[in-house]
Design a protein around this motif. Structure first.
Motif, PDB file in Angstrom:
ATOM      1  N   ASP A   1      -2.841   0.404  10.388  1.00  0.00           N
ATOM      2  CA  ASP A   1      -1.529   1.589  10.225  1.00  0.00           C
ATOM      3  C   ASP A   1      -1.982   1.263   8.611  1.00  0.00           C
ATOM      4  OD1 ASP A   1      -1.280   2.601  12.484  1.00  0.00           O
ATOM      5  OD2 ASP A   1       0.475   0.931  12.829  1.00  0.00           O
ATOM      6  N   PHE A   2      -2.509   0.480   8.144  1.00  0.00           N
ATOM      7  CA  PHE A   2      -2.896   0.087   6.517  1.00  0.00           C
ATOM      8  C   PHE A   2      -1.463  -0.261   5.913  1.00  0.00           C
ATOM      9  CE2 PHE A   2      -6.269   2.596   7.515  1.00  0.00           C
ATOM     10  CZ  PHE A   2      -7.261   1.932   6.806  1.00  0.00           C
ATOM     11  N   ILE A   3      -0.646  -1.291   6.842  1.00  0.00           N
ATOM     12  CA  ILE A   3       0.552  -1.846   6.280  1.00  0.00           C
ATOM     13  C   ILE A   3       0.241  -3.330   6.122  1.00  0.00           C
ATOM     14  CG2 ILE A   3       2.896  -2.547   6.905  1.00  0.00           C
ATOM     15  CD1 ILE A   3       3.069   0.043   8.429  1.00  0.00           C
ATOM     16  N   VAL A   4       0.691  -4.021   5.048  1.00  0.00           N
ATOM     17  CA  VAL A   4       0.199  -5.507   4.618  1.00  0.00           C
ATOM     18  C   VAL A   4       1.321  -6.263   5.304  1.00  0.00           C
ATOM     19  CG1 VAL A   4      -0.003  -7.054   2.676  1.00  0.00           C
ATOM     20  CG2 VAL A   4      -0.858  -4.702   2.308  1.00  0.00           C
ATOM     21  N   ASP A   5       0.888  -7.251   5.956  1.00  0.00           N
ATOM     22  CA  ASP A   5       1.521  -8.318   6.572  1.00  0.00           C
ATOM     23  C   ASP A   5       2.038  -9.137   5.533  1.00  0.00           C
ATOM     24  OD1 ASP A   5       3.001 -10.400   7.717  1.00  0.00           O
ATOM     25  OD2 ASP A   5       1.216 -10.715   9.071  1.00  0.00           O
ATOM     26  N   PRO A   6       3.279  -9.457   4.835  1.00  0.00           N
ATOM     27  CA  PRO A   6       3.546 -10.356   3.637  1.00  0.00           C
ATOM     28  C   PRO A   6       3.315 -11.913   3.935  1.00  0.00           C
ATOM     29  CG  PRO A   6       5.545  -9.674   4.597  1.00  0.00           C
ATOM     30  CD  PRO A   6       4.310  -8.636   5.282  1.00  0.00           C
ATOM     31  N   ILE A   7       3.350 -12.226   5.381  1.00  0.00           N
ATOM     32  CA  ILE A   7       3.043 -13.647   5.603  1.00  0.00           C
ATOM     33  C   ILE A   7       1.850 -14.062   5.564  1.00  0.00           C
ATOM     34  CG2 ILE A   7       3.545 -15.254   7.616  1.00  0.00           C
ATOM     35  CD1 ILE A   7       6.241 -14.349   6.558  1.00  0.00           C
ATOM     36  N   SER A   8       0.935 -13.177   5.967  1.00  0.00           N
ATOM     37  CA  SER A   8      -0.559 -13.232   5.889  1.00  0.00           C
ATOM     38  C   SER A   8      -1.176 -13.150   4.536  1.00  0.00           C
ATOM     39  CB  SER A   8      -1.242 -12.194   6.733  1.00  0.00           C
ATOM     40  OG  SER A   8      -0.844 -12.665   8.312  1.00  0.00           O
TER      41      SER A   8
ATOM     42  N   ILE B   1       0.796  -1.146   0.000  1.00  0.00           N
ATOM     43  CA  ILE B   1       0.022   0.050   0.009  1.00  0.00           C
ATOM     44  C   ILE B   1       0.843   1.280   0.054  1.00  0.00           C
ATOM     45  CG2 ILE B   1      -1.673   1.399   1.207  1.00  0.00           C
ATOM     46  CD1 ILE B   1      -2.832  -1.345   2.422  1.00  0.00           C
ATOM     47  N   ASP B   2       0.881   2.094  -1.156  1.00  0.00           N
ATOM     48  CA  ASP B   2       1.542   3.333  -0.939  1.00  0.00           C
ATOM     49  C   ASP B   2       0.741   4.268   0.010  1.00  0.00           C
ATOM     50  OD1 ASP B   2       2.686   5.666  -1.702  1.00  0.00           O
ATOM     51  OD2 ASP B   2       2.513   5.629  -3.994  1.00  0.00           O
ATOM     52  N   LYS B   3       1.418   4.667   0.980  1.00  0.00           N
ATOM     53  CA  LYS B   3       0.850   5.440   1.989  1.00  0.00           C
ATOM     54  C   LYS B   3       0.520   7.020   1.489  1.00  0.00           C
ATOM     55  CE  LYS B   3       0.027   4.223   5.478  1.00  0.00           C
ATOM     56  NZ  LYS B   3       0.656   4.056   6.668  1.00  0.00           N
TER      57      LYS B   3
ATOM     58  N   GLU C   1      -6.479   3.454  -6.043  1.00  0.00           N
ATOM     59  CA  GLU C   1      -5.516   2.655  -6.866  1.00  0.00           C
ATOM     60  C   GLU C   1      -4.122   2.901  -5.785  1.00  0.00           C
ATOM     61  OE1 GLU C   1      -5.256   3.856 -10.611  1.00  0.00           O
ATOM     62  OE2 GLU C   1      -7.353   3.053 -11.376  1.00  0.00           O
ATOM     63  N   ALA C   2      -4.228   2.659  -4.548  1.00  0.00           N
ATOM     64  CA  ALA C   2      -3.229   2.883  -3.629  1.00  0.00           C
ATOM     65  C   ALA C   2      -2.410   1.426  -3.463  1.00  0.00           C
ATOM     66  CB  ALA C   2      -3.551   3.448  -2.576  1.00  0.00           C
ATOM     67  N   VAL C   3      -3.174   0.458  -4.051  1.00  0.00           N
ATOM     68  CA  VAL C   3      -2.473  -0.949  -3.566  1.00  0.00           C
ATOM     69  C   VAL C   3      -1.687  -1.400  -4.791  1.00  0.00           C
ATOM     70  CG1 VAL C   3      -2.881  -3.232  -2.899  1.00  0.00           C
ATOM     71  CG2 VAL C   3      -4.471  -1.393  -2.086  1.00  0.00           C
ATOM     72  N   GLU C   4      -0.448  -1.739  -4.799  1.00  0.00           N
ATOM     73  CA  GLU C   4       0.108  -2.252  -5.836  1.00  0.00           C
ATOM     74  C   GLU C   4       0.692  -3.832  -5.554  1.00  0.00           C
ATOM     75  OE1 GLU C   4       4.609  -1.566  -8.130  1.00  0.00           O
ATOM     76  OE2 GLU C   4       3.869  -0.486  -6.553  1.00  0.00           O
TER      77      GLU C   4
ATOM     78  N   GLU D   1      -1.983 -13.457   0.819  1.00  0.00           N
ATOM     79  CA  GLU D   1      -2.059 -14.815  -0.167  1.00  0.00           C
ATOM     80  C   GLU D   1      -1.909 -14.204  -1.540  1.00  0.00           C
ATOM     81  OE1 GLU D   1      -2.202 -17.827   0.447  1.00  0.00           O
ATOM     82  OE2 GLU D   1      -2.238 -17.640   2.594  1.00  0.00           O
ATOM     83  N   GLY D   2      -1.812 -12.905  -1.708  1.00  0.00           N
ATOM     84  CA  GLY D   2      -1.628 -12.509  -3.191  1.00  0.00           C
ATOM     85  C   GLY D   2      -2.777 -12.551  -3.957  1.00  0.00           C
ATOM     86  N   CYS D   3      -3.931 -12.673  -3.491  1.00  0.00           N
ATOM     87  CA  CYS D   3      -5.135 -12.723  -4.414  1.00  0.00           C
ATOM     88  C   CYS D   3      -5.518 -11.423  -5.184  1.00  0.00           C
ATOM     89  CB  CYS D   3      -6.415 -12.945  -3.240  1.00  0.00           C
ATOM     90  SG  CYS D   3      -7.029 -11.754  -2.231  1.00  0.00           S
ATOM     91  N   ALA D   4      -5.060 -10.333  -4.681  1.00  0.00           N
ATOM     92  CA  ALA D   4      -5.164  -9.065  -5.382  1.00  0.00           C
ATOM     93  C   ALA D   4      -6.546  -8.325  -5.167  1.00  0.00           C
ATOM     94  CB  ALA D   4      -4.665  -9.172  -6.947  1.00  0.00           C
ATOM     95  N   PHE D   5      -7.296  -8.977  -4.374  1.00  0.00           N
ATOM     96  CA  PHE D   5      -8.690  -8.347  -4.129  1.00  0.00           C
ATOM     97  C   PHE D   5      -8.658  -6.925  -3.624  1.00  0.00           C
ATOM     98  CE2 PHE D   5     -13.067  -8.220  -2.187  1.00  0.00           C
ATOM     99  CZ  PHE D   5     -13.813  -8.494  -3.367  1.00  0.00           C
ATOM    100  N   CYS D   6      -7.742  -6.683  -2.903  1.00  0.00           N
ATOM    101  CA  CYS D   6      -7.613  -5.371  -2.171  1.00  0.00           C
ATOM    102  C   CYS D   6      -7.092  -4.184  -3.106  1.00  0.00           C
ATOM    103  CB  CYS D   6      -6.551  -5.211  -1.126  1.00  0.00           C
ATOM    104  SG  CYS D   6      -4.998  -5.951  -1.524  1.00  0.00           S
ATOM    105  N   HIS D   7      -6.356  -4.767  -4.223  1.00  0.00           N
ATOM    106  CA  HIS D   7      -5.844  -3.934  -5.340  1.00  0.00           C
ATOM    107  C   HIS D   7      -7.100  -3.382  -6.345  1.00  0.00           C
ATOM    108  CE1 HIS D   7      -3.485  -2.780  -9.167  1.00  0.00           C
ATOM    109  NE2 HIS D   7      -4.242  -3.833  -9.735  1.00  0.00           N
ATOM    110  N   TYR D   8      -7.995  -4.522  -6.463  1.00  0.00           N
ATOM    111  CA  TYR D   8      -9.065  -4.198  -7.395  1.00  0.00           C
ATOM    112  C   TYR D   8     -10.192  -3.307  -6.561  1.00  0.00           C
ATOM    113  CZ  TYR D   8      -7.210  -7.562 -10.544  1.00  0.00           C
ATOM    114  OH  TYR D   8      -6.256  -8.116 -11.376  1.00  0.00           O
ATOM    115  N   VAL D   9     -10.512  -3.188  -5.063  1.00  0.00           N
ATOM    116  CA  VAL D   9     -11.422  -2.448  -4.831  1.00  0.00           C
ATOM    117  C   VAL D   9     -11.076  -1.245  -4.114  1.00  0.00           C
ATOM    118  CG1 VAL D   9     -12.465  -4.733  -3.949  1.00  0.00           C
ATOM    119  CG2 VAL D   9     -10.734  -3.571  -2.326  1.00  0.00           C
ATOM    120  N   CYS D  10      -9.323  -1.013  -4.095  1.00  0.00           N
ATOM    121  CA  CYS D  10      -9.119   0.119  -3.734  1.00  0.00           C
ATOM    122  C   CYS D  10      -9.870   1.473  -4.522  1.00  0.00           C
ATOM    123  CB  CYS D  10      -7.540   0.399  -3.756  1.00  0.00           C
ATOM    124  SG  CYS D  10      -6.947   1.906  -3.069  1.00  0.00           S
ATOM    125  N   PRO D  11     -10.395   2.622  -4.003  1.00  0.00           N
ATOM    126  CA  PRO D  11     -10.941   3.485  -4.986  1.00  0.00           C
ATOM    127  C   PRO D  11      -9.949   4.354  -5.475  1.00  0.00           C
ATOM    128  CG  PRO D  11     -11.228   3.907  -2.423  1.00  0.00           C
ATOM    129  CD  PRO D  11     -10.685   2.713  -2.742  1.00  0.00           C
TER     130      PRO D  11
END
Length: 285
Positions: free
Chosen positions: A86-93, A63-65, A107-110, A95-105
């Motif tokens: 804090d809107f920081i992604v835990d890389p262990i948790s 997530i680009d803060k 486009e802050a998620v890469e 799963e790379g499904c990219a759902f957050c990328h598609y729903v972000c209004p």
């Protein structure tokens, strides 16, 4: 050019020791260690790394803060709870499904590709070897195996090699299937135990499913002659010829301690057993 993969239904049967011995016996060959989850052929061959490259596989959300407006939409919809307050992604948790990328209004998620391991081209005392190391808890070992085999084939063609000798993974999973694909022969190494019998039959059935010529070696056969006979009978029923038996010999342990192959050891009996298997294997292909 012929490709031989040495596999086993379970770990600890002596697969890598036999592969290393074939490396000492074969002429004009390239070696490939495709047991990327727990590679150990390098322990016997002591390679000098000539080329090191990253292996990338899978993606993780970032997530680009500076862009994120903290609307909470991604946290609300992430089923893996991979995004903290804090809107920081835990890389262990993640799963790379990219759902957050598609729903972000906004486009802050890469989605960024993961560095999942490394692969190497090395020089050994027996010639060129391609090998790899998958990172801890990383996925796609089958994809890495395919990459190792591709590079090994390219090098064999460049060097006008006659053999590609592959140390495969134990079991019957994805890396084993990737190791088997397109080879001329699969050599299954087993041991005279009930689990050795059971798992050898499983991996023979996998090889047969892909129409691959399959041969079998029984390692330490004399520790349980009755079970060795059961393995021979089971292999016969599955069209997998037993082309050799290797007796239990402390010379193998002594050679491994010294970082040597069986062929470089001092015991002529076991050297003859392994050499006979290699010569038989060449004739069968």
């Amino acid at each position: 050019m012929k490709q031989i993969v040495v596999i086993s239904g379970k770990g600890g049967t002596g697969k890598t020791v036999i592969t290393a011995s074939f490396a000492a016996l074969a002429d004009k060959k390239v070696l490939a260690d495709c047991d990327v989850d727990a590679a150990d052929l390098h322990l016997l061959l002591q390679p000098d790394v000539l080329q090191r490259s990253e292996f990338k596989s899978g993606v993780t959300a970032f997530i680009d803060k500076d862009v994120c407006v903290e609307c909470g939409r991604c946290r609300e919809l992430c089923r893996f709870n991979a995004i903290n307050e804090d809107f920081i992604v835990d890389p262990i948790s993640c799963e790379g499904c990219a759902f957050c990328h598609y729903v972000c209004p906004v486009e802050a998620v890469e989605m960024k590709e993961n560095i999942a391991g490394e692969w190497f081209v090395s020089n050994t005392r027996f010639g060129t070897m391609v090998h790899a190391k998958l990172g801890v808890a990383q996925e796609n070992s089958g994809k890495l195996v395919s990459l190792v085999r591709k590079k090994a084939k390219e090098l064999a063609e460049k060097e006008e090699g006659e053999w590609i000798i592959i140390d495969g993974s134990p079991g019957i999973g994805c890396p084993v299937i990737a190791s088997l694909s397109g080879v001329d022969c699969a050599l299954v190494v087993t041991e005279p135990t009930l689990s050795g019998l059971h798992d050898a039959v499983r991996v023979i059935e996998v090889a047969r499913h892909f129409g691959i010529l399959t041969k079998v070696v029984i390692n330490k056969y004399d520790l349980n002659p009755d079970m060795s006979e059961q393995i021979i009978d089971a292999c016969s029923k599955n069209d997998a010829e037993v082309i050799g038996k290797i007796g239990f010999n402390k010379a193998v342990v002594n050679a491994m301690i010294q970082g040597k192959t069986i062929i470089e050891g001092d015991d002529e009996k076991i050297k003859d057993e392994v050499t006979s298997i290699w010569e038989s294997l060449k004739q069968k292909i």
